[in-house]
Design a protein around this motif. Structure first.
Motif, PDB file in Angstrom:
ATOM      1  N   ALA A 110      84.764  74.130  -9.939  1.00  0.00           N
ATOM      2  CA  ALA A 110      83.925  73.931  -8.760  1.00  0.00           C
ATOM      3  C   ALA A 110      83.318  75.264  -8.343  1.00  0.00           C
ATOM      4  O   ALA A 110      83.894  76.332  -8.606  1.00  0.00           O
ATOM      5  N   TYR A 111      82.165  75.191  -7.709  1.00  0.00           N
ATOM      6  CA  TYR A 111      81.559  76.399  -7.162  1.00  0.00           C
ATOM      7  C   TYR A 111      80.751  76.062  -5.918  1.00  0.00           C
ATOM      8  O   TYR A 111      80.408  74.911  -5.677  1.00  0.00           O
ATOM      9  N   ARG A 112      80.508  77.095  -5.144  1.00  0.00           N
ATOM     10  CA  ARG A 112      79.640  77.017  -3.970  1.00  0.00           C
ATOM     11  C   ARG A 112      78.581  78.079  -4.147  1.00  0.00           C
ATOM     12  O   ARG A 112      78.874  79.177  -4.606  1.00  0.00           O
ATOM     13  N   ALA A 113      77.364  77.748  -3.790  1.00  0.00           N
ATOM     14  CA  ALA A 113      76.270  78.710  -3.918  1.00  0.00           C
ATOM     15  C   ALA A 113      75.329  78.553  -2.726  1.00  0.00           C
ATOM     16  O   ALA A 113      74.823  77.463  -2.473  1.00  0.00           O
ATOM     17  N   ARG A 114      75.120  79.619  -2.017  1.00  0.00           N
ATOM     18  CA  ARG A 114      74.147  79.622  -0.932  1.00  0.00           C
ATOM     19  C   ARG A 114      72.758  79.666  -1.554  1.00  0.00           C
ATOM     20  O   ARG A 114      72.576  80.194  -2.645  1.00  0.00           O
ATOM     21  N   PHE A 115      71.772  79.083  -0.870  1.00  0.00           N
ATOM     22  CA  PHE A 115      70.421  79.064  -1.432  1.00  0.00           C
ATOM     23  C   PHE A 115      69.371  79.127  -0.329  1.00  0.00           C
ATOM     24  O   PHE A 115      69.622  78.794   0.826  1.00  0.00           O
ATOM     25  N   ALA A 116      68.193  79.553  -0.757  1.00  0.00           N
ATOM     26  CA  ALA A 116      66.962  79.435   0.031  1.00  0.00           C
ATOM     27  C   ALA A 116      65.945  78.807  -0.903  1.00  0.00           C
ATOM     28  O   ALA A 116      65.799  79.228  -2.058  1.00  0.00           O
ATOM     29  N   LEU A 117      65.280  77.781  -0.436  1.00  0.00           N
ATOM     30  CA  LEU A 117      64.269  77.074  -1.220  1.00  0.00           C
ATOM     31  C   LEU A 117      62.941  77.199  -0.482  1.00  0.00           C
ATOM     32  O   LEU A 117      62.811  76.740   0.648  1.00  0.00           O
ATOM     33  N   HIS A 118      61.971  77.862  -1.117  1.00  0.00           N
ATOM     34  CA  HIS A 118      60.642  78.027  -0.527  1.00  0.00           C
ATOM     35  C   HIS A 118      59.729  76.978  -1.145  1.00  0.00           C
ATOM     36  O   HIS A 118      59.521  76.954  -2.357  1.00  0.00           O
ATOM     37  N   LEU A 119      59.211  76.106  -0.302  1.00  0.00           N
ATOM     38  CA  LEU A 119      58.322  75.035  -0.746  1.00  0.00           C
ATOM     39  C   LEU A 119      56.962  75.196  -0.091  1.00  0.00           C
ATOM     40  O   LEU A 119      56.869  75.637   1.057  1.00  0.00           O
ATOM     41  N   THR A 120      55.923  74.839  -0.820  1.00  0.00           N
ATOM     42  CA  THR A 120      54.584  74.728  -0.249  1.00  0.00           C
ATOM     43  C   THR A 120      54.128  73.294  -0.473  1.00  0.00           C
ATOM     44  O   THR A 120      54.283  72.757  -1.573  1.00  0.00           O
ATOM     45  N   VAL A 121      53.594  72.686   0.582  1.00  0.00           N
ATOM     46  CA  VAL A 121      53.141  71.299   0.529  1.00  0.00           C
ATOM     47  C   VAL A 121      51.643  71.275   0.815  1.00  0.00           C
ATOM     48  O   VAL A 121      51.192  71.798   1.834  1.00  0.00           O
ATOM     49  N   ARG A 122      50.898  70.677  -0.100  1.00  0.00           N
ATOM     50  CA  ARG A 122      49.455  70.494   0.094  1.00  0.00           C
ATOM     51  C   ARG A 122      49.106  69.052  -0.265  1.00  0.00           C
ATOM     52  O   ARG A 122      49.556  68.541  -1.283  1.00  0.00           O
ATOM     53  N   ASP A 123      48.318  68.435   0.582  1.00  0.00           N
ATOM     54  CA  ASP A 123      47.900  67.048   0.367  1.00  0.00           C
ATOM     55  C   ASP A 123      49.094  66.129   0.126  1.00  0.00           C
ATOM     56  O   ASP A 123      49.048  65.216  -0.700  1.00  0.00           O
ATOM     57  N   GLY A 124      50.191  66.388   0.821  1.00  0.00           N
ATOM     58  CA  GLY A 124      51.351  65.521   0.752  1.00  0.00           C
ATOM     59  C   GLY A 124      52.238  65.698  -0.460  1.00  0.00           C
ATOM     60  O   GLY A 124      53.164  64.920  -0.660  1.00  0.00           O
ATOM     61  N   LEU A 125      51.976  66.742  -1.276  1.00  0.00           N
ATOM     62  CA  LEU A 125      52.770  66.980  -2.487  1.00  0.00           C
ATOM     63  C   LEU A 125      53.255  68.426  -2.534  1.00  0.00           C
ATOM     64  O   LEU A 125      52.568  69.341  -2.062  1.00  0.00           O
TER      65      LEU A 125
END
Length: 147
Positions: A110-125
């Protein structure tokens, strides 16, 4: 940035996270643009290794579906959880902060991992998917033990 301008981005991000939680790669992929900028913050020399084949850059909706299929194939779904701590939205951009808890299928660790997810959304996608995570925790869970 006004809340009104950020509302469509937040809606897509929340739907993406919901679909990821349900675990259907094809439904998740529907929220990605046909061509997207997908990056994982891992050392380039470590991308696509046999123990972590899902870790590599992607560029299409089909790649997104493949990522989620490969990720599922290498983890024990009954021992997976994600805690979302915060979603920050500014216009088309969102950052999701949290922690994943997984179990590596090949090693049973088992493992734990902290994360940051950078998303860009344009025209609903989703047009950008950049992940920054504790790659050392993931690598250690998958590396074979000696003797």
């Amino acid at each position: 940035m006004s809340t009104t301008a950020s509302a469509p981005t937040r809606t897509v991000v929340e739907e993406l996270l919901r679909r990821i939680g349900e675990g259907d790669p094809e439904l998740v992929a529907e929220l990605y643009a046909e061509h997207c900028d997908w990056r994982l913050d891992w050392p380039e020399a470590e991308h696509g290794r046999a123990v972590t084949p899902w870790i590599r850059h992607r560029s299409t909706r089909a790649d997104a579906a493949a990522h989620y299929r490969e990720l599922a194939a290498h983890h024990v779904p009954e021992h997976a959880a994600t805690e979302i701590e915060r979603i920050l939205v500014d216009g088309d951009d969102a950052v999701v902060l949290g922690e994943i808890r997984q179990t590596a299928r090949p090693t049973g660790r088992a493992y734990r991992a902290r994360f940051a997810l950078h998303l860009t959304v344009r025209d609903g996608l989703v047009t950008r998917h950049h992940v920054y995570e504790d790659s050392l925790a993931v690598a250690r869970a998958f590396e074979p033990r000696n003797g």
